[in-house]
Design an enzyme around this catalytic site. Sequence first.
Site, PDB file in Angstrom:
ATOM      1  N   TRP A 115       1.341  -1.449   0.132  1.00 25.97           N
ATOM      2  CA  TRP A 115      -0.106  -0.209   0.071  1.00 25.97           C
ATOM      3  C   TRP A 115       0.983   1.445  -0.110  1.00 25.97           C
ATOM      4  O   TRP A 115       2.184   1.038   0.397  1.00 25.97           O
ATOM      5  CB  TRP A 115      -0.922  -0.205   1.143  1.00 25.97           C
ATOM      6  CG  TRP A 115      -1.138   1.524   1.507  1.00 25.97           C
ATOM      7  CD1 TRP A 115      -1.317   2.311   2.597  1.00 25.97           C
ATOM      8  CD2 TRP A 115      -2.908   1.937   1.510  1.00 25.97           C
ATOM      9  NE1 TRP A 115      -1.298   3.888   2.376  1.00 25.97           N
ATOM     10  CE2 TRP A 115      -3.146   2.834   1.402  1.00 25.97           C
ATOM     11  CE3 TRP A 115      -3.521   1.319  -0.198  1.00 25.97           C
ATOM     12  CZ2 TRP A 115      -3.867   3.862   1.212  1.00 25.97           C
ATOM     13  CZ3 TRP A 115      -4.378   2.612   0.232  1.00 25.97           C
ATOM     14  CH2 TRP A 115      -4.869   3.840   0.141  1.00 25.97           C
ATOM     15  N   MET A 116       0.823   2.061  -0.877  1.00 21.86           N
ATOM     16  CA  MET A 116       1.229   3.367  -1.064  1.00 21.86           C
ATOM     17  C   MET A 116       0.414   4.517  -0.680  1.00 21.86           C
ATOM     18  O   MET A 116      -0.727   4.460  -0.938  1.00 21.86           O
ATOM     19  CB  MET A 116       1.919   3.890  -1.993  1.00 21.86           C
ATOM     20  CG  MET A 116       3.082   4.911  -2.207  1.00 21.86           C
ATOM     21  SD  MET A 116       3.643   5.308  -4.433  1.00 21.86           S
ATOM     22  CE  MET A 116       2.209   5.830  -5.652  1.00 21.86           C
ATOM     23  N   ASN A 117       0.449   5.686  -0.025  1.00 27.16           N
ATOM     24  CA  ASN A 117      -0.316   7.363  -0.083  1.00 27.16           C
ATOM     25  C   ASN A 117       0.657   7.711  -0.044  1.00 27.16           C
ATOM     26  O   ASN A 117       1.911   7.967  -0.589  1.00 27.16           O
ATOM     27  CB  ASN A 117      -1.834   6.862   1.080  1.00 27.16           C
ATOM     28  CG  ASN A 117      -0.989   6.830   2.254  1.00 27.16           C
ATOM     29  OD1 ASN A 117      -0.563   5.977   2.611  1.00 27.16           O
ATOM     30  ND2 ASN A 117      -1.301   7.733   3.392  1.00 27.16           N
ATOM     31  N   ASP A 118       0.516   9.159   0.518  1.00 31.30           N
ATOM     32  CA  ASP A 118       1.325  10.670   0.596  1.00 31.30           C
ATOM     33  C   ASP A 118       2.586  10.302  -0.381  1.00 31.30           C
ATOM     34  O   ASP A 118       3.255   9.379   0.284  1.00 31.30           O
ATOM     35  CB  ASP A 118       0.833  11.645   1.568  1.00 31.30           C
ATOM     36  CG  ASP A 118      -0.202  11.287   1.915  1.00 31.30           C
ATOM     37  OD1 ASP A 118      -0.947  10.510   1.847  1.00 31.30           O
ATOM     38  OD2 ASP A 118       0.312  12.154   3.367  1.00 31.30           O
TER      39      ASP A 118
ATOM     40  N   GLU B 128      -4.582  18.918   6.174  1.00 28.24           N
ATOM     41  CA  GLU B 128      -3.501  17.921   6.426  1.00 28.24           C
ATOM     42  C   GLU B 128      -2.368  18.077   5.881  1.00 28.24           C
ATOM     43  O   GLU B 128      -2.470  19.426   4.005  1.00 28.24           O
ATOM     44  CB  GLU B 128      -3.589  16.301   5.676  1.00 28.24           C
ATOM     45  CG  GLU B 128      -4.724  16.362   6.804  1.00 28.24           C
ATOM     46  CD  GLU B 128      -5.588  14.414   6.350  1.00 28.24           C
ATOM     47  OE1 GLU B 128      -5.960  13.749   7.024  1.00 28.24           O
ATOM     48  OE2 GLU B 128      -5.810  14.294   4.829  1.00 28.24           O
TER      49      GLU B 128
HETATM   50  C1  FRU Z   1      -3.266  12.348   4.357  1.00 28.52           C
HETATM   51  C2  FRU Z   1      -2.661  11.572   5.979  1.00 28.52           C
HETATM   52  C3  FRU Z   1      -1.759  12.259   6.402  1.00 28.52           C
HETATM   53  C4  FRU Z   1      -1.146  11.791   6.899  1.00 28.52           C
HETATM   54  C5  FRU Z   1      -1.128  10.484   6.112  1.00 28.52           C
HETATM   55  C6  FRU Z   1      -1.154   8.871   7.089  1.00 28.52           C
HETATM   56  O1  FRU Z   1      -3.308  11.278   2.458  1.00 28.52           O
HETATM   57  O2  FRU Z   1      -4.070  11.251   5.853  1.00 28.52           O
HETATM   58  O3  FRU Z   1      -2.451  13.386   6.842  1.00 28.52           O
HETATM   59  O4  FRU Z   1       0.354  11.865   7.545  1.00 28.52           O
HETATM   60  O5  FRU Z   1      -2.174  10.102   5.723  1.00 28.52           O
HETATM   61  O6  FRU Z   1      -0.811   7.776   6.285  1.00 28.52           O
END
Ligand code: FRU
Length: 531
Positions: A54-57, A239
């Site tokens: 999984w990847m996000n920010d 965020e």
């Molecule tokens: C934004 C967020 C950030 C947090 C991170 C957690 O997408 O909610 O605020 O640091 O993702 O994975």
Amino acid sequence: MIQIRNIKRLVLIINVFLFASLYSCKEIHMLDTKAYTEDDLYRSNFHFSPKKGWMNDPNGMFYKNGYYHLYFQYYPDSNVWGPMHWGHAISTDMITWTEKPIALYPDEKGYIFSGSAVVDEKNTSGFGTLENPPIVAMFTYHDMVREKAGEINYQSQGIAYSLNEGLTWTKYEQNPVIKNPNIKDFRDPKITWDAIHQQWLLVLAAGDKVHFYISKNLKDWEKQSEFGRGIGAHGGVWECPDFFPMIVEGSDDYKWVLLQSINPGGPNGGSATQYFVGDFDGKKFTLDESFLQDLKQEKSLWLDYGRDNYAGVTFSNISEVDGRKLFIGWMSNWDYAQKVPTDKWRSSMTIARELKLLKEDKQYKLSSEPVKELKNYISKTIKKDVLKIKKETIIIDKSMVDLSRLDIHFTMKDLKKDNYTFSFSNKFNNSIRFGINKKEKYFFIDRKNSGIVSFSDNFSNQITKAPFSVDFDKVDVRVIVDKTSIEVFYNNGKTVMTEIFFPEKPMEKFSVTKENSNFKIENLIINQLKF
Ligand code: FRU
């Protein structure tokens, strides 16, 4: 009686025929789909995605000694969000990325949430030497134990340093460096070297606003001010802010820009990034007067009106000679990111973009366009000076180019009050559509029939819109298409729309249609990219 029997027989024959043809269609469909692996169909050709997990920010992006570093919110053990790590990838041009070992692991203080990294050239932190300056990262510790215990002060800021250009990191023993002041959402520190005031500057999201801090050594931070309550969009929590000065294009003036992601509450639902333009005296951010007027009219200004560009921030340590503001966003949306139909990995980043601050008719506008490095990847170019569009026209098909790696540029002319729709489509009737509705004054993306959409109710339940107020008869369009993403840049990135889609087989043609009035496409350039 005989007649009824005949009719029954006829109905039966028709049914058998219909069933047989339906079945054979289904079979071709299934066979065709099976012919593709998940990677064939959905692994981006030229947008970064992790090999697995999984990847996000995007996190901690910096440049040093020929390499761009991209860290990212990462959970290697599953394809949904979980205990957060910082994954790592490097690139010499922000287009082709090589994944490196995980940079930061969660520990007893918590998960490692989003943050940033800077090159501490003068060794102000003392973590390195002048000969080998440290890279210093700041991230949010998210303490799950405290969260589960019902406390609200479970997010604080920690730092780590690297003495080998970001490959491995040591966490500071005296973490956290910024304790929680009893604010539930207190996260995503973004550090900048503020050359104007000669200080380290930090912006941090704190619920419905941001806090600004300054420091001399990256370890001791002093809060200076707050910004944001009641200003701009507040449909969700703030965020991943970013804060930096920018030269106003074509002038010697500069202004400070605050990028502010918000989830939910984006212009088309879910996650999105708004921005503010103003002045900063080293302690306090004040909105520019003309920007304030814009804000009153439009309520908030958005970096990207598509549904899939979130939590984007800029690289640090870009040389003055280069001078660009370089940005990457996470190409997904919390509304459905954990449900998109990939198994091995989830999500990609946007194409790296250059941000510019423009001032036109007293209005500030932040534009974004793909970085110029993309030009080095052109493998084939098709050009057409003029295309007169009288009815549905196929602009290009799969016999001419691979429609999953294109950079397309053209100008639309003679536009009237009409609906202009471009479409990438395939024989399964999957289509990703975009264009301009000049009757109702908006740019749009429509992914209702783009393939697999049923994984989430709000993936395709509406057309995504970017409204405009001033009419025009000509528009410049640039489109970057990968297997599962479309990024549309109007008028050199003054309006941008980024979205993802999941076709059942690759797209086969690119066509355009309009409702009534004819129009022209000029200076069409279709670049196929090599990867
Ligand atoms: C934004 C967020 C950030 C947090 C991170 C957690 O997408 O909610 O605020 O640091 O993702 O994975």
